[in-house]
Design an enzyme around this catalytic site. Sequence first.
Site, mmCIF file in Angstrom:
data_model
loop_
_atom_site.group_PDB
_atom_site.id
_atom_site.type_symbol
_atom_site.label_atom_id
_atom_site.label_comp_id
_atom_site.label_asym_id
_atom_site.label_seq_id
_atom_site.Cartn_x
_atom_site.Cartn_y
_atom_site.Cartn_z
ATOM 1 N N GLY A 359 34.110 90.976 -31.301
ATOM 2 C CA GLY A 359 35.457 91.124 -31.138
ATOM 3 C C GLY A 359 35.768 90.204 -30.021
ATOM 4 N N PRO A 360 36.975 90.269 -29.677
ATOM 5 C CG PRO A 360 39.145 90.989 -29.381
ATOM 6 C CD PRO A 360 38.136 90.957 -30.457
ATOM 7 N N GLY A 362 36.706 91.053 -23.427
ATOM 8 C CA GLY A 362 37.447 92.034 -22.521
ATOM 9 C C GLY A 362 37.818 93.279 -23.338
ATOM 10 C CB VAL A 363 37.690 94.629 -26.867
ATOM 11 C CG1 VAL A 363 38.824 93.886 -27.190
ATOM 12 C CG2 VAL A 363 36.562 93.884 -27.378
ATOM 13 N N GLY A 364 35.578 95.620 -24.086
ATOM 14 C CA GLY A 364 34.340 96.649 -23.770
ATOM 15 C C GLY A 364 33.196 96.539 -24.593
ATOM 16 C CB SER A 683 47.767 84.478 -43.511
ATOM 17 O OG SER A 683 48.280 83.939 -42.153
ATOM 18 C CE LYS A 726 47.766 87.331 -39.755
ATOM 19 N NZ LYS A 726 47.648 87.087 -41.007
#
Length: 785
Positions: A359-360, A362-364, A683, A726
């Site tokens: 995940g990106p 800072g998400v824990g 996309s 999105k």
Amino acid sequence: MSKNFKFKEHTLTLIPLRGLAVFPYMVLHFDVGREKSINALEEAMVEEQLIFLTSQKEAEIDIPTTEDFYHVGTICKIKQMLKLPGDTIRVLVEGVSRAKIKEIIDEEPYFRAILEEAEYEQDDERDKETEALMRSVMDAFEEYVNTGNKITPEVLLTLSDIEEPSRFADTVASNMSLKPKQKQELLEIFDPKERLETIYAILLEEIEILEIEKTISLRVKKQVNRLQKEYYLREQLKAIQKELGEDEETLDEIEEYKEKLQKLKINKDVKEKIGKEIKRLSSMSSSSAESAVIRNYVDTFFSLPWNKESKDKLDIIEAQKILDEDHFGLEKVKERILEYLSIRKLAKSMKGPILCFVGPPGVGKTSIAKSVARAMNRKFVRVSLGGVRDEAEIRGHRRTYVGAIPGRIINAMKEVKTKNPVFLFDEIDKMASDFRGDPASAMLEVLDPEQNKEFTDHYMEIPFDLSKVLFITTANSLSTIPGPLRDRMEIIELSGYTEVEKLEIAKRHLVPKQIKEHNLEEGFVKMSDGTILDVITHYTRESGVRTLERTLGRLCRKAAKKYVEDPKLKQVRITSSNLEKYLGKHRFTYQKANEHPQVGIVTGLAWTPVGGDTLSIEVALMKGTGKLVLTGQLGDVMKESAQTGLSFIRSKVEELGLDEEFHKNTDIHIHIPEGAIPKDGPSAGITMATAVISALTGIAVRSDVAMTGEITLRGRVLPIGGLKEKTLAAHRAGIKKILVPKENEKDLDEIPQNIKKDLELVIVENMDEVMEHALVKKEEDKNEG
């Protein structure tokens, strides 16, 4: 000088020593063989490990009576006992304080006496005479050490740090070569000042003798030839080593290794290998370089947790509570951990899974791993793999190299001291490789439940079981992780937080944490939910919450400054209206949907590393030769999508009511604003095609519709990634309807319910359906007019 000590009564067992005297603060070995002394030792081990040691008057007496030993000695603490062959016990003791016998109360099965222990009081001020005596003794002892060359100079450093006269005197006495009667004489002097005077007199006499010895020695050395000199030195070295008991210490060490090896429950082959190493060590000189290498290797072996495990806490409800306490959201991760605990409860021998949190920033990801360890009652160990490019970091160096050490995994297991910790490999996607090997390949064995049962480090060269370890890895992107390594891990994706989730995280965790870190009282900083949402929306743009935490920290610092300026202040209230005063102008703004339908302008949706965003795609038509112009820093994939969309439109000229020659006499310019930011990906295919159709037909595009999807030459709509991010961006921009590819229907479950309520999510399979929902119908056009 007045006496600065008093007596305190003790009742202890007693051992008379032959030819030995123990001073307070002195540490020494001695062997015990007499039955009465062994009984006394056993009793002492029960009674706080304290024992009274005194010297025999005559060393030849085998069975001493109360008249055969001195009545002043030292209370000692037993540090170590080691059984030797032949019913002998080797004891390591440390002197505590001097004492005298008041009364012998038992003689069988061991001596037991009431003692008067000397307790020294700390003088507020040492008188000048004592100070002078201590300096004189120090100077004389320094000369004694330098002249005799029998005592290491480090003793002088120890002495220089001692300030109590009594301890100083005893330390000097214990380091001097004295006859037993002289030692006993010093032991019986309780007054520190008197003892210092006696030591000083003995030192002066010893220095004089040593000077004479030195003169004789120099005279003799000049008379011997070279061979005799070498022989003399070798014999002298042997005698010194024997006197220091170096051989005995090495023997004790070897015995200790053998005992430890016997107790270990490990593979027979491993036992044999380590047994051979211990045997090699016993046959080597303790001063050789090879013996140090073997000793380090054996010490590393015994420091590994071969049979030690921490007991798992398998209470699912308690684990759920801990995980919820520490983290808001992250339901997939929590669910997977609870599943593992449930299976562990049913199948004790189950191997630990290999989880990969992607995940990106800072998400824990890292902090959830710590919570998992806490929930399971396991030890936690973290190894950062960012920038690791040497295979030896993982597997260690072979012992043939100078300064070889084990790899990070074995080192971590050595430090954590259990064989079933939660082991976090942080930033596994940041590993690199060069001429020193590929660390990612070395990780293949570690992260395979079928192979890591016998993980072999190059340094240890013996298998170590890692199958009980719960391995967790973290990564920002899967693209840089090699396929075989990715295949071994169970991928759990952690998407960015929604604004509602960030609000909850800020209220539950970040604000209380920052208030505590800044030493402010609870409730001193007051912020409403709306204020925190403004901070999230206008001052941070990220998937995680690191920047949010730093921004909240800034607010706490501003509040702390206000309190320092005015200590009477009871509360600092931060509102949306005064937020700019604390944090400055808004750093980020989000594009809102167009107010009215417009021709040639369509709202598209994009994914970025810090979450979703909206893109306003504009198309302009000009007379020309049929050129297609694309601007806005578009990548190759995006340019191809535009070409594909244009080919689709040309194939549908009749159905769309367009001039068949438009591609020859009309230039089409497609622009995506924020031209400084590079954009790529398929996309935006249907978005660009819709914008071109709108511009060519003159039909406006609905302002409340956004879309995402890849287009094919036949007008089919293909799936895209990042739908959740999105959708959140569309919701933020005030969009009411989103067109989603049919194959992305499975991803709708990830979108939060509160977002779904406000949005109409329309599933589309082809461009006809897209145009049906996106283009304004004639009736609506009239109404708009």
